[in-house]
Scaffold this motif. Structure first.
Motif, PDB file in Angstrom:
ATOM      1  N   GLU A  90     -25.434 -13.807  16.878  1.00 56.64           N
ATOM      2  CA  GLU A  90     -24.693 -13.207  17.989  1.00 56.64           C
ATOM      3  C   GLU A  90     -23.571 -12.310  17.486  1.00 56.64           C
ATOM      4  OE1 GLU A  90     -24.621 -17.012  18.687  1.00 56.64           O
ATOM      5  OE2 GLU A  90     -25.377 -17.077  20.736  1.00 56.64           O
TER       6      GLU A  90
ATOM      7  N   GLN B 296     -23.471 -19.137  15.175  1.00 60.82           N
ATOM      8  CA  GLN B 296     -23.303 -17.947  16.003  1.00 60.82           C
ATOM      9  C   GLN B 296     -23.451 -16.642  15.204  1.00 60.82           C
ATOM     10  OE1 GLN B 296     -19.396 -18.986  17.591  1.00 60.82           O
ATOM     11  NE2 GLN B 296     -20.325 -19.130  19.612  1.00 60.82           N
TER      12      GLN B 296
ATOM     13  N   GLN C 291     -16.031 -10.943  24.285  1.00 60.53           N
ATOM     14  CA  GLN C 291     -17.058 -11.593  23.462  1.00 60.53           C
ATOM     15  C   GLN C 291     -16.522 -11.895  22.071  1.00 60.53           C
ATOM     16  OE1 GLN C 291     -20.209  -8.745  23.664  1.00 60.53           O
ATOM     17  NE2 GLN C 291     -21.181  -9.728  25.416  1.00 60.53           N
TER      18      GLN C 291
END
Length: 97
Positions: free
Chosen positions: A66, A63, A51
């Protein structure tokens, strides 16, 4: 010997992000097969590293949420490593190789 020190840190192309950092031992990456960790935790650590490559190498502003979740997951994984390996282990988390 003092407490064992491990580091959870992502790495380019390295699938297992746990590193030996105890001064009396050979520093470097830990072999997941001899780590003493459960298969489930090993797989979650490998996924966490994958990831990182997806979220940080392009480093897109959209992002950010995240990436924050990925960092929280890293802290949680570090605690689980400590729990699985015992009381004499400290795990530090870094978010860059």
């Amino acid at each position: 010997m003092s407490r064992r020190l491990l580091q959870l840190s992502p790495e380019y192309g390295d699938t297992f992000p746990v590193w030996e950092r105890t001064p009396e031992l050979n520093p470097g990456p830990i072999d997941p097969e001899t780590s003493g960790l459960s298969e489930q935790l090993i797989q979650e650590l490998i996924n966490w590293n994958a990831q990182w490559e997806e979220l940080f190498l392009p480093n897109l502003p959209e992002q950010e949420a995240e990436r924050l979740q990925w960092k929280r997951e890293g802290r949680s994984l570090a605690k689980r490593v400590e729990l699985e390996l015992g009381k004499e282990i400290d795990v530090q988390v870094t978010y860059e190789p």
